[in-house]
Design an enzyme around this catalytic site. Sequence first.
Site, PDB file in Angstrom:
ATOM      1  N   GLU A  93       0.822  -1.209   0.000  1.00 43.96           N
ATOM      2  CA  GLU A  93       0.000   0.000   0.000  1.00 43.96           C
ATOM      3  C   GLU A  93       0.854   1.256   0.000  1.00 43.96           C
ATOM      4  OE1 GLU A  93      -4.053  -0.581   2.261  1.00 43.96           O
ATOM      5  OE2 GLU A  93      -2.452  -1.743   3.185  1.00 43.96           O
ATOM      6  N   CYS A 106       3.729   8.449   0.831  1.00 46.18           N
ATOM      7  CA  CYS A 106       4.057   7.560   1.952  1.00 46.18           C
ATOM      8  C   CYS A 106       4.118   6.138   1.396  1.00 46.18           C
ATOM      9  CB  CYS A 106       2.963   7.692   3.005  1.00 46.18           C
ATOM     10  SG  CYS A 106       3.159   6.545   4.370  1.00 46.18           S
ATOM     11  N   CYS A 113       3.804  -6.414   8.628  1.00 53.75           N
ATOM     12  CA  CYS A 113       4.848  -5.916   9.538  1.00 53.75           C
ATOM     13  C   CYS A 113       5.057  -6.922  10.661  1.00 53.75           C
ATOM     14  CB  CYS A 113       4.427  -4.566  10.121  1.00 53.75           C
ATOM     15  SG  CYS A 113       5.698  -3.803  11.168  1.00 53.75           S
ATOM     16  N   CYS A 117       2.958  -3.510  17.358  1.00 52.47           N
ATOM     17  CA  CYS A 117       2.460  -2.315  18.035  1.00 52.47           C
ATOM     18  C   CYS A 117       0.943  -2.450  18.185  1.00 52.47           C
ATOM     19  CB  CYS A 117       2.824  -1.065  17.247  1.00 52.47           C
ATOM     20  SG  CYS A 117       4.612  -0.932  16.978  1.00 52.47           S
ATOM     21  N   CYS A 120      -1.672  -0.335  16.051  1.00 52.35           N
ATOM     22  CA  CYS A 120      -1.513  -0.255  14.587  1.00 52.35           C
ATOM     23  C   CYS A 120      -2.172  -1.442  13.894  1.00 52.35           C
ATOM     24  CB  CYS A 120      -0.025  -0.220  14.252  1.00 52.35           C
ATOM     25  SG  CYS A 120       0.286  -0.162  12.483  1.00 52.35           S
ATOM     26  N   CYS A 345      -2.084   7.006   9.134  1.00 50.86           N
ATOM     27  CA  CYS A 345      -1.067   6.248   9.885  1.00 50.86           C
ATOM     28  C   CYS A 345      -1.709   5.099  10.639  1.00 50.86           C
ATOM     29  CB  CYS A 345      -0.427   7.117  10.966  1.00 50.86           C
ATOM     30  SG  CYS A 345       0.518   8.474  10.376  1.00 50.86           S
TER      31      CYS A 345
END
Length: 366
Positions: A93, A106, A113, A117, A120, A345
């Site tokens: 993305e 971005c 990932c 976290c 997220c 984010c």
Amino acid sequence: MKEKAHLTELTQAELSDWVEGQGEPRYRGRQIFAALHARRLRSWDEMTDLPLSFREKLKKEAAVTTLTVESRYISEDGTRRYLMKTHDNLPVETVFIPEERRDTICFSSQSGCPLQCDFCLTARLGLLRTLTAGEMVEQIIVALNDAYGVGEKLPRGTNLVAMGAGEPFLAFEPLMKALRIMADPKGLHIVPRRVTVSTAGIVPRIKELATIPERPHLAISLAAPTDELRNQLMPINKKWPLEELLAACKEFEKSLKPGERFTFEYVMLDGVNDADEQARQLANLLNRHGLARVKVNLIPHNTAEPLPYRPSSWERIESFKEILASKGVNAFVRRPRGRDIYAACGQLAARTPTAGEGRSLLHKIA
Ligand code: SAH
């Protein structure tokens, strides 16, 4: 069938070597590099300055594109999110954020990932794989072509942020290579000082970056002022706790160029890390480490099911910011962009907005 060479992941010199290996003169490598990166062409057929016979051969041996655009989402605020697939069918993305003076792209360094976290959404995917340098460069090419058209000169400067999916410092080699390819004046010509890399705190890489002269800007995701809370929110903290992280930051600070600063990002989670006391702890922490050439970006949490957090109120964020300022720490509030299309984010997880979520427009362009 043998896998085709991915030419976007080669520097100009490597491309010339590759071309030579195909029995062609080296200058053809420079020509192809310019076609891929300066003109941003996306197929061999468009490269009409290459002899037809060579193009036919190239088609058999090498791929111009490795990413396929699956869908494009446009936010009410103009932000665009691209959901692409790699040749092995993994999601990538990229977000294009139009801004007043220049645009920001971005990009992602990994598909999914490995860090966990808690606030997220990307973390929920786990790590699918690290992207190649070519896959990072291609994300920028796709976004620029969609914004400005194929082969068009860029009307204005572009900033890049490695803040999409993934942990860039766990993709260090391909990331640095992608930056070298993109910096080439004969290509995209986006130089490292137009790039910011955000890390959750991979300490050895922060130290390594400090030794590299031509390097991108650095941002570090903090999210908490104490180890106790940071261990919960960002488990990577158990490996590299705050003392070690901030010591590495101090080392990095010493390597800054005149006038340069670096950034701490602090996601604002309602009732979790946004109390006045925590603002004081944060300021004291930075001051105790003698970190002076920093700014803190306060990022209101972007919600997404099933994340168990809410953003702090604007008043809370203002109060937090004032306390930091009163202790000499410069802080800014980051305005959320593209929340309605899962482009903000922490929201990148290959989501498709369902009907009724904002007034998002869904365009299939591939
Ligand atoms: N892995 C890198 C880069 C990607 S995250 C890193 O951790 O820095 C980019 C930024 O978004 C980080 O500062 C992260 O803390 C923040 N973030 C993650 N999830 C978020 C969310 N749901 N809302 C707001 N910011 C978030």
